[in-house]
Scaffold this motif. Sequence first.
Motif, PDB file in Angstrom:
ATOM      1  N   THR A  30       0.816  -1.213   0.000  1.00 27.73           N
ATOM      2  CA  THR A  30       0.000   0.000   0.000  1.00 27.73           C
ATOM      3  C   THR A  30       0.850   1.263   0.000  1.00 27.73           C
ATOM      4  OG1 THR A  30      -0.131  -0.037   2.423  1.00 27.73           O
ATOM      5  CG2 THR A  30      -1.917  -1.116   1.202  1.00 27.73           C
ATOM      6  N   HIS A  31       2.144   1.105   0.261  1.00 28.07           N
ATOM      7  CA  HIS A  31       3.080   2.232   0.257  1.00 28.07           C
ATOM      8  C   HIS A  31       2.815   3.210   1.392  1.00 28.07           C
ATOM      9  CE1 HIS A  31       3.920   1.689  -4.361  1.00 28.07           C
ATOM     10  NE2 HIS A  31       3.984   0.560  -3.674  1.00 28.07           N
ATOM     11  N   GLN A  32       2.157   2.750   2.450  1.00 28.83           N
ATOM     12  CA  GLN A  32       1.902   3.598   3.599  1.00 28.83           C
ATOM     13  C   GLN A  32       2.742   3.116   4.783  1.00 28.83           C
ATOM     14  OE1 GLN A  32      -0.065   6.355   3.527  1.00 28.83           O
ATOM     15  NE2 GLN A  32      -0.278   5.927   1.336  1.00 28.83           N
ATOM     16  N   PRO A  33       3.433   4.032   5.484  1.00 24.30           N
ATOM     17  CA  PRO A  33       4.184   3.612   6.675  1.00 24.30           C
ATOM     18  C   PRO A  33       3.274   2.895   7.658  1.00 24.30           C
ATOM     19  CG  PRO A  33       4.726   5.871   6.080  1.00 24.30           C
ATOM     20  CD  PRO A  33       3.550   5.479   5.222  1.00 24.30           C
ATOM     21  N   PRO A  97       9.296   5.419  -3.249  1.00 23.45           N
ATOM     22  CA  PRO A  97      10.188   6.507  -2.814  1.00 23.45           C
ATOM     23  C   PRO A  97       9.894   6.974  -1.397  1.00 23.45           C
ATOM     24  CG  PRO A  97       8.492   7.361  -4.264  1.00 23.45           C
ATOM     25  CD  PRO A  97       8.309   5.870  -4.238  1.00 23.45           C
ATOM     26  N   GLU A  98      10.883   7.604  -0.799  1.00 24.12           N
ATOM     27  CA  GLU A  98      10.729   8.235   0.504  1.00 24.12           C
ATOM     28  C   GLU A  98      11.185   9.675   0.383  1.00 24.12           C
ATOM     29  OE1 GLU A  98      12.179   6.043   3.934  1.00 24.12           O
ATOM     30  OE2 GLU A  98      12.325   4.246   2.702  1.00 24.12           O
ATOM     31  N   ARG A 145       9.569   0.634   5.834  1.00 21.83           N
ATOM     32  CA  ARG A 145       8.118   0.401   5.805  1.00 21.83           C
ATOM     33  C   ARG A 145       7.437   0.715   7.134  1.00 21.83           C
ATOM     34  NH1 ARG A 145      10.024  -3.372   2.032  1.00 21.83           N
ATOM     35  NH2 ARG A 145      10.675  -4.834   3.653  1.00 21.83           N
ATOM     36  N   TYR A 146       8.137   0.583   8.243  1.00 21.08           N
ATOM     37  CA  TYR A 146       7.551   0.955   9.529  1.00 21.08           C
ATOM     38  C   TYR A 146       7.606   2.475   9.706  1.00 21.08           C
ATOM     39  CZ  TYR A 146       7.626  -3.906  11.160  1.00 21.08           C
ATOM     40  OH  TYR A 146       7.406  -5.258  11.316  1.00 21.08           O
ATOM     41  N   ALA A 147       6.561   3.041  10.280  1.00 21.63           N
ATOM     42  CA  ALA A 147       6.569   4.459  10.613  1.00 21.63           C
ATOM     43  C   ALA A 147       7.607   4.716  11.696  1.00 21.63           C
ATOM     44  CB  ALA A 147       5.186   4.885  11.105  1.00 21.63           C
ATOM     45  N   GLU A 149       7.465   6.432  14.358  1.00 22.51           N
ATOM     46  CA  GLU A 149       6.927   6.341  15.709  1.00 22.51           C
ATOM     47  C   GLU A 149       6.578   4.909  16.115  1.00 22.51           C
ATOM     48  OE1 GLU A 149       3.570   7.632  12.887  1.00 22.51           O
ATOM     49  OE2 GLU A 149       5.701   8.037  13.204  1.00 22.51           O
ATOM     50  N   ALA A 150       6.681   3.958  15.179  1.00 19.31           N
ATOM     51  CA  ALA A 150       6.366   2.559  15.507  1.00 19.31           C
ATOM     52  C   ALA A 150       7.405   1.933  16.418  1.00 19.31           C
ATOM     53  CB  ALA A 150       6.251   1.730  14.220  1.00 19.31           C
ATOM     54  N   GLU A 151       8.610   2.504  16.445  1.00 22.57           N
ATOM     55  CA  GLU A 151       9.697   1.982  17.267  1.00 22.57           C
ATOM     56  C   GLU A 151       9.919   0.492  17.020  1.00 22.57           C
ATOM     57  OE1 GLU A 151       8.822   3.019  21.291  1.00 22.57           O
ATOM     58  OE2 GLU A 151       9.343   5.123  21.003  1.00 22.57           O
ATOM     59  N   ALA A 152      10.017   0.136  15.740  1.00 20.09           N
ATOM     60  CA  ALA A 152      10.220  -1.261  15.366  1.00 20.09           C
ATOM     61  C   ALA A 152      11.621  -1.722  15.749  1.00 20.09           C
ATOM     62  CB  ALA A 152      10.001  -1.425  13.868  1.00 20.09           C
TER      63      ALA A 152
END
Length: 291
Positions: A30-33, A97-98, A145-147, A149-152
Motif C-alpha cells: 500500500t506504500h503507507q508507513p 520513494p521516501e 516500511r515501519y513508521a 513512531e512505531a519503534e520497530a
Amino acid sequence: MTDNSSLGANGSETNRARQAAAQLLRSRVTHQPMARLAEAIRPRTLDEALAVQRELIRQHPEPLVGWKCALPSADKLVLAPIFSGTLYRGSACAVVPEQGRAWVEPEIAFVLATDLPARSGAYRPDEVDAALGSCHMALELVQHRYAAEAEAGFLDQLADGLLNQGLFLGPKIDRAAAFQCTAMAIRLQWSGRTQSLAGVHPNQLPQLPLYWLVNYLSQSGVGLSAGQVIITGTYAGLIDVPLASPFELHYEGLGQCSLTIEARPAQEGLVVQQQQHHQKQQHQKQKQKHQ
C-alpha cells in the motif's frame, strides 16, 4: 520457487505467523508507513520472526528469486527474500520513494548457475564456488516500511524483510576481483554532482556470507536454484539518489553502469487476490483434516 514447506510451525504459532505475514504484506504494497504489529502476533524471538518471514514468502504473489544475507552475530541473523517483481536489470528500476528520493545500498551480487539442493552434509566453499555463474555490480533497493513512531525493533524488521524492497542487478564484474574485494572506491555522478564513497565490506569478503547462507538454508531443508541472486552486505551503507534522474555508478577497478530509478505503483489488488486464494486453500486443508 524455493520450497519452504519444511520450515513451517504448527498450531497457534502457525496462525500467528499467517496473520502477521498478511498484515506485513498488505502494508508492503500500500506504500503507507505501518504501525508495529499487535503484540498478540508480533514476533518475540528469532525463530518467530523467521516463521513470519517464511509465511510472507508463501503468501507473496511473486516467486522468490534471491536473498540478502550477512554473517550472523551472537543475537542477530540477517536473511531476507527478494521477489521476482522487484529484481531489475538493464538501465532502469523502480522503488517506493521516501521524501521524493530513492534509498540504495551498493553491493556485489552472486548469481547461481546450478542448483544447490538441501542435503544433510554441509557444502564446502569450493562446491558453492562451482555452482556460481557470475558476479555483478548491484544496488539493494531499500524501503523503511515501519513508521518512525512505531519503534520497530530488529525482530520486527527481520519478519518484514530487513528493509529490502528489491534489487538492481548491474553488469557482470570479474569473478576473481569480486572475490578479493574487501574494499573499493564508489562514485555516483548525476546533474553535475559527484559523490565519492570509501566502500568496505562488513564481512571482509563478499563471498563469506554466501557460504553461510547456502548451508543455513540447506540445514533448514531449503535449497537454492539456478538463476537465484544473492547479495551479502553493503559496501557504503545507506545512500539516497534522486528519482527520475539518470546517474552513473562506478565501482573503481570493477565496472560502471548508468541507471534511472522511477517511482513504483502500488500492487495492492494483486496481493489481496493472492491472499484470498491462500486463505481459501488453508480453509480447505483444515476442512479436509477434520473430515
